[in-house]
Design a protein around this motif. Structure first.
Motif, PDB file in Angstrom:
ATOM      1  N   GLY A   1       0.773  -1.230   0.000  1.00 10.04           N
ATOM      2  CA  GLY A   1       0.000   0.000   0.000  1.00 10.04           C
ATOM      3  C   GLY A   1       0.808   1.286   0.000  1.00 10.04           C
ATOM      4  O   GLY A   1       0.243   2.372   0.061  1.00 10.04           O
ATOM      5  N   LYS A   2       2.133   1.193  -0.087  1.00 10.75           N
ATOM      6  CA  LYS A   2       2.957   2.400  -0.110  1.00 10.75           C
ATOM      7  C   LYS A   2       2.785   3.114  -1.455  1.00 10.75           C
ATOM      8  O   LYS A   2       2.779   2.478  -2.503  1.00 10.75           O
ATOM      9  CB  LYS A   2       4.431   2.032   0.077  1.00 10.75           C
ATOM     10  CG  LYS A   2       5.345   3.237   0.058  1.00 10.75           C
ATOM     11  CD  LYS A   2       6.790   2.854   0.295  1.00 10.75           C
ATOM     12  CE  LYS A   2       7.640   4.107   0.237  1.00 10.75           C
ATOM     13  NZ  LYS A   2       9.017   3.849   0.613  1.00 10.75           N
ATOM     14  N   PRO A   3       2.657   4.439  -1.454  1.00  8.85           N
ATOM     15  CA  PRO A   3       2.553   5.171  -2.721  1.00  8.85           C
ATOM     16  C   PRO A   3       3.839   5.019  -3.546  1.00  8.85           C
ATOM     17  O   PRO A   3       4.929   5.285  -3.048  1.00  8.85           O
ATOM     18  CB  PRO A   3       2.370   6.619  -2.286  1.00  8.85           C
ATOM     19  CG  PRO A   3       1.899   6.555  -0.879  1.00  8.85           C
ATOM     20  CD  PRO A   3       2.489   5.310  -0.296  1.00  8.85           C
ATOM     21  N   VAL A   4       3.704   4.582  -4.789  1.00 12.86           N
ATOM     22  CA  VAL A   4       4.874   4.388  -5.648  1.00 12.86           C
ATOM     23  C   VAL A   4       4.804   5.194  -6.942  1.00 12.86           C
ATOM     24  O   VAL A   4       5.813   5.355  -7.615  1.00 12.86           O
ATOM     25  CB  VAL A   4       5.095   2.896  -5.994  1.00 12.86           C
ATOM     26  CG1 VAL A   4       5.479   2.102  -4.774  1.00 12.86           C
ATOM     27  CG2 VAL A   4       3.899   2.300  -6.677  1.00 12.86           C
ATOM     28  N   SER A   5       3.652   5.711  -7.290  1.00  7.13           N
ATOM     29  CA  SER A   5       3.526   6.408  -8.573  1.00  7.13           C
ATOM     30  C   SER A   5       4.337   7.702  -8.615  1.00  7.13           C
ATOM     31  O   SER A   5       4.733   8.142  -9.694  1.00  7.13           O
ATOM     32  CB  SER A   5       2.062   6.696  -8.886  1.00  7.13           C
ATOM     33  OG  SER A   5       1.514   7.579  -7.931  1.00  7.13           O
ATOM     34  N   ALA A   6       4.616   8.285  -7.474  1.00  4.87           N
ATOM     35  CA  ALA A   6       5.388   9.525  -7.429  1.00  4.87           C
ATOM     36  C   ALA A   6       6.836   9.307  -7.872  1.00  4.87           C
ATOM     37  O   ALA A   6       7.503  10.247  -8.299  1.00  4.87           O
ATOM     38  CB  ALA A   6       5.364  10.106  -6.022  1.00  4.87           C
ATOM     39  N   TYR A   7       7.317   8.087  -7.792  1.00  2.00           N
ATOM     40  CA  TYR A   7       8.699   7.773  -8.144  1.00  2.00           C
ATOM     41  C   TYR A   7       8.861   7.337  -9.597  1.00  2.00           C
ATOM     42  O   TYR A   7       9.979   7.214 -10.081  1.00  2.00           O
ATOM     43  CB  TYR A   7       9.227   6.644  -7.252  1.00  2.00           C
ATOM     44  CG  TYR A   7       9.120   6.931  -5.777  1.00  2.00           C
ATOM     45  CD1 TYR A   7       9.917   7.893  -5.178  1.00  2.00           C
ATOM     46  CD2 TYR A   7       8.223   6.239  -4.983  1.00  2.00           C
ATOM     47  CE1 TYR A   7       9.822   8.160  -3.826  1.00  2.00           C
ATOM     48  CE2 TYR A   7       8.119   6.493  -3.632  1.00  2.00           C
ATOM     49  CZ  TYR A   7       8.924   7.456  -3.058  1.00  2.00           C
ATOM     50  OH  TYR A   7       8.822   7.709  -1.723  1.00  2.00           O
ATOM     51  N   PHE A   8       7.767   7.098 -10.279  1.00  2.00           N
ATOM     52  CA  PHE A   8       7.812   6.471 -11.595  1.00  2.00           C
ATOM     53  C   PHE A   8       8.564   7.299 -12.637  1.00  2.00           C
ATOM     54  O   PHE A   8       9.430   6.778 -13.344  1.00  2.00           O
ATOM     55  CB  PHE A   8       6.390   6.179 -12.077  1.00  2.00           C
ATOM     56  CG  PHE A   8       6.330   5.465 -13.382  1.00  2.00           C
ATOM     57  CD1 PHE A   8       6.795   4.169 -13.495  1.00  2.00           C
ATOM     58  CD2 PHE A   8       5.818   6.079 -14.505  1.00  2.00           C
ATOM     59  CE1 PHE A   8       6.742   3.499 -14.705  1.00  2.00           C
ATOM     60  CE2 PHE A   8       5.761   5.419 -15.711  1.00  2.00           C
ATOM     61  CZ  PHE A   8       6.222   4.129 -15.809  1.00  2.00           C
ATOM     62  N   ASP A   9       8.265   8.575 -12.751  1.00  2.00           N
ATOM     63  CA  ASP A   9       8.908   9.412 -13.771  1.00  2.00           C
ATOM     64  C   ASP A   9      10.410   9.544 -13.531  1.00  2.00           C
ATOM     65  O   ASP A   9      11.212   9.429 -14.463  1.00  2.00           O
ATOM     66  CB  ASP A   9       8.261  10.793 -13.826  1.00  2.00           C
ATOM     67  CG  ASP A   9       6.852  10.749 -14.394  1.00  2.00           C
ATOM     68  OD1 ASP A   9       6.566   9.840 -15.198  1.00  2.00           O
ATOM     69  OD2 ASP A   9       6.045  11.618 -14.021  1.00  2.00           O
TER      70      ASP A   9
END
Length: 56
Positions: A10-18
């Motif tokens: 459940g940790k947010p990971v989309s912020a690291y994608f770019d």
């Protein structure tokens, strides 16, 4: 389209994608980039490593 959160923990990971994609494209090793981003759990790491872009 990457999921917003890790499916396992459940940790947010989309912020690291770019940033992950940019740095890997510039020639950095995936392991080093993920370590720098603070993604230490293997479940979160696999979210970025195994992602396949389906939309353009």
């Amino acid at each position: 389209m990457i999921p917003i959160r890790c499916l396992s923990c459940g940790k947010p990971v989309s912020a690291y994608f770019d940033e992950y994609n940019r740095r890997v494209a510039d020639g950095e090793k995936s392991k080093d980039v993920l370590d720098d981003l603070g993604l230490t759990r293997y479940c979160c790491r696999r979210m970025l490593i195994s992602h396949v872009q389906t939309w353009e």
